[in-house]
Design a protein around this motif. Sequence first.
Motif, mmCIF file in Angstrom:
data_model
loop_
_atom_site.group_PDB
_atom_site.id
_atom_site.type_symbol
_atom_site.label_atom_id
_atom_site.label_comp_id
_atom_site.label_asym_id
_atom_site.label_seq_id
_atom_site.Cartn_x
_atom_site.Cartn_y
_atom_site.Cartn_z
ATOM 1 N N ARG A 1 -8.544 8.568 1.860
ATOM 2 C CA ARG A 1 -9.587 9.006 0.921
ATOM 3 C C ARG A 1 -9.007 9.339 -0.447
ATOM 4 O O ARG A 1 -9.730 9.617 -1.383
ATOM 5 N N ASN A 2 -7.697 9.339 -0.514
ATOM 6 C CA ASN A 2 -7.058 9.601 -1.798
ATOM 7 C C ASN A 2 -6.995 8.307 -2.593
ATOM 8 O O ASN A 2 -6.533 7.284 -2.101
ATOM 9 N N TYR A 3 -7.466 8.355 -3.830
ATOM 10 C CA TYR A 3 -7.513 7.162 -4.674
ATOM 11 C C TYR A 3 -6.148 6.771 -5.228
ATOM 12 O O TYR A 3 -5.972 5.664 -5.692
ATOM 13 N N ALA A 4 -5.241 7.739 -5.285
ATOM 14 C CA ALA A 4 -3.975 7.498 -5.979
ATOM 15 C C ALA A 4 -2.836 7.435 -4.979
ATOM 16 O O ALA A 4 -2.105 8.384 -4.776
ATOM 17 N N GLN A 5 -2.701 6.296 -4.325
ATOM 18 C CA GLN A 5 -1.652 6.141 -3.318
ATOM 19 C C GLN A 5 -0.269 5.984 -3.932
ATOM 20 O O GLN A 5 0.737 6.115 -3.259
ATOM 21 N N GLU B 1 3.576 13.902 6.671
ATOM 22 C CA GLU B 1 2.437 14.183 5.796
ATOM 23 C C GLU B 1 2.921 14.270 4.355
ATOM 24 O O GLU B 1 4.074 14.584 4.100
ATOM 25 N N TRP B 2 1.998 14.108 3.441
ATOM 26 C CA TRP B 2 2.315 14.193 2.026
ATOM 27 C C TRP B 2 2.869 15.559 1.638
ATOM 28 O O TRP B 2 3.676 15.713 0.744
ATOM 29 N N PRO C 1 0.830 -1.201 0.000
ATOM 30 C CA PRO C 1 0.000 0.000 0.000
ATOM 31 C C PRO C 1 0.869 1.257 0.000
ATOM 32 O O PRO C 1 2.038 1.180 0.346
ATOM 33 N N GLY C 2 0.294 2.370 -0.371
ATOM 34 C CA GLY C 2 1.061 3.605 -0.499
ATOM 35 C C GLY C 2 1.568 4.121 0.840
ATOM 36 O O GLY C 2 1.173 3.640 1.906
ATOM 37 N N GLU C 3 2.435 5.112 0.762
ATOM 38 C CA GLU C 3 3.077 5.667 1.956
ATOM 39 C C GLU C 3 2.056 6.150 2.994
ATOM 40 O O GLU C 3 2.292 6.071 4.185
ATOM 41 N N PHE C 4 0.936 6.663 2.527
ATOM 42 C CA PHE C 4 -0.051 7.222 3.460
ATOM 43 C C PHE C 4 -1.370 6.444 3.450
ATOM 44 O O PHE C 4 -2.413 6.968 3.797
ATOM 45 N N ALA C 5 -1.270 5.171 3.057
ATOM 46 C CA ALA C 5 -2.487 4.368 2.896
ATOM 47 C C ALA C 5 -3.213 4.110 4.214
ATOM 48 O O ALA C 5 -4.398 3.808 4.209
ATOM 49 N N THR C 6 -2.506 4.239 5.326
ATOM 50 C CA THR C 6 -3.176 3.927 6.592
ATOM 51 C C THR C 6 -3.458 5.181 7.415
ATOM 52 O O THR C 6 -3.779 5.105 8.581
ATOM 53 N N THR C 7 -3.331 6.341 6.804
ATOM 54 C CA THR C 7 -3.586 7.576 7.547
ATOM 55 C C THR C 7 -4.893 8.186 7.052
ATOM 56 O O THR C 7 -5.638 7.568 6.308
ATOM 57 N N ARG C 8 -5.114 9.413 7.435
ATOM 58 C CA ARG C 8 -6.327 10.094 6.976
ATOM 59 C C ARG C 8 -6.339 10.269 5.469
ATOM 60 O O ARG C 8 -7.363 10.561 4.879
ATOM 61 N N GLU C 9 -5.170 10.073 4.826
ATOM 62 C CA GLU C 9 -5.084 10.241 3.384
ATOM 63 C C GLU C 9 -5.720 9.078 2.633
ATOM 64 O O GLU C 9 -5.641 9.007 1.418
#
Length: 397
Positions: free
Chosen positions: A269-273, A310-311, A259-267
């Motif tokens: 909701r972003n479709y493009a991890q 954060e991103w 999963p993407g770098e921020f896949a387990t955070t509030r991010e």
Amino acid sequence: MKLSKTLVFSFGIVTYNIVSALPSEGTSAGCQRVALNASTNIWQGYILHQSDPDYAQLISLAAGRIQDETLTQKALKVADAGTFLSIDNPQAFSKLERTLQESIPCNHIVGVTLQGMGLPEQGSYSDWPGYKMPIMPEEHKRVYVDPLASMISANPSTAFALIIEPFTLPAFIKHDGRNLSMLETIYHASIPYALESLGNLPNAILYLDAGHGGLLGWHQTLPLVASNISAVYKVANSPPQFRGIAINTHNYNAWDLSPGEFATTRETRNYAQNEQTYLRLLGTRLQQLGVPNNAIMDTSRNGIHGLREEWDRWCNVYGAGLGRFPGPNLQPGQQELDAFIWAKGPGYSDGSSDSVIGIYRKYCGGIDAHKPSPERGEWFQEYFETLVREAHPSVGV
Ligand SMILES: *[C@@H]1O[C@H](CO)[C@@H](O)[C@H](O)[C@H]1NC(C)=O
Ligand SMILES: *[C@@H]1O[C@H](CO)[C@@H](O)[C@H](O)[C@H]1NC(C)=O
Ligand SMILES: *[C@@H]1O[C@H](CO)[C@@H](O)[C@H](O)[C@H]1NC(C)=O
């Protein structure tokens, strides 16, 4: 010798086998007139030139300061990679002039980032206290686009790849609650002229900046990115040399981390991890709108993930490593991505961590930034060494 257009075009058709047929020695002066076929992945036939005329010397000085012999060897290898040159102020044209005076092998392509609208190449808008009005369309045309078009026309035997205006479209689409309607208006007044004038030069190929998935991969923003790009492309009369988009040129994301770098955070909701997903989602929308959707992706600092809170953190990220070296993307099933590129030479500082000296951007002094850091664009030796040491894949010597 002036070749007929037909003959030159025939070089563009077979992109894959043409590498061996292209003369690999010799200077641009001895090269044939270039006609890039924007329906093909030209990066399978061309190598990104070191387009920054100062970079090789900076690397050799930097390598000389390193004690560790292995790291020195790795640092020297970085000089073999090409980078784009940013035209972010009128004086930068003299750098491009110097590059074009060098002998450029016929199978090299000069990379130029047009960045005249007055916005930073990296960072999020909210982090930029120096925000002022972008330059107006008339000035953009006169000071940036027309001189660049003239230089490209004056060098018909040199191939050029262009990234158009990093961070401008992302800034107004991800406006962070600010009213950036003026920027959006100026973008739509300036960009079509740039695309039309540069996108009809046979020796250039164009990629319009589209940020990255972390900035624009949200369900609200994806359709807006596609429709804004489609609008400027069509107002520019669908220029033939327009190939698609540039991604990851400010801030960064992984190509295919899952999963993407921020896949387990509030991010979440972003479709493009990751950028592969971003490109697939955005590319589908662009295709539906009849817009070319191929891409190049900056990998000059995205080797390591999990370093940031954060991103948004983009400035001299502590512990960052080089990503893949520039080159064509040869992985099967990923045709949308033409190539990995380096948009600027690794080792230049993103910005000063000192709130008193220079233009301070808060993330450059942030908890996940490498500090102290010099002013934006200045050489940052410690950061360069970290990028090389932490490179992933590691630099082979
Ligand atoms: C460009 O490449 C496409 C796809 O390979 C090909 O169909 C077309 O004929 C080429 N155009 C020219 C002018 O060579
Ligand atoms: C461009 O994006 C903005 C959001 O920043 C949106 O309001 C506007 O409708 C879009 N324009 C086009 C032509 O799609
Ligand atoms: C946003 O700014 C534009 C021009 O700068 C202005 O015309 C418009 O009224 C503003 N919109 C809001 C909601 O403040």
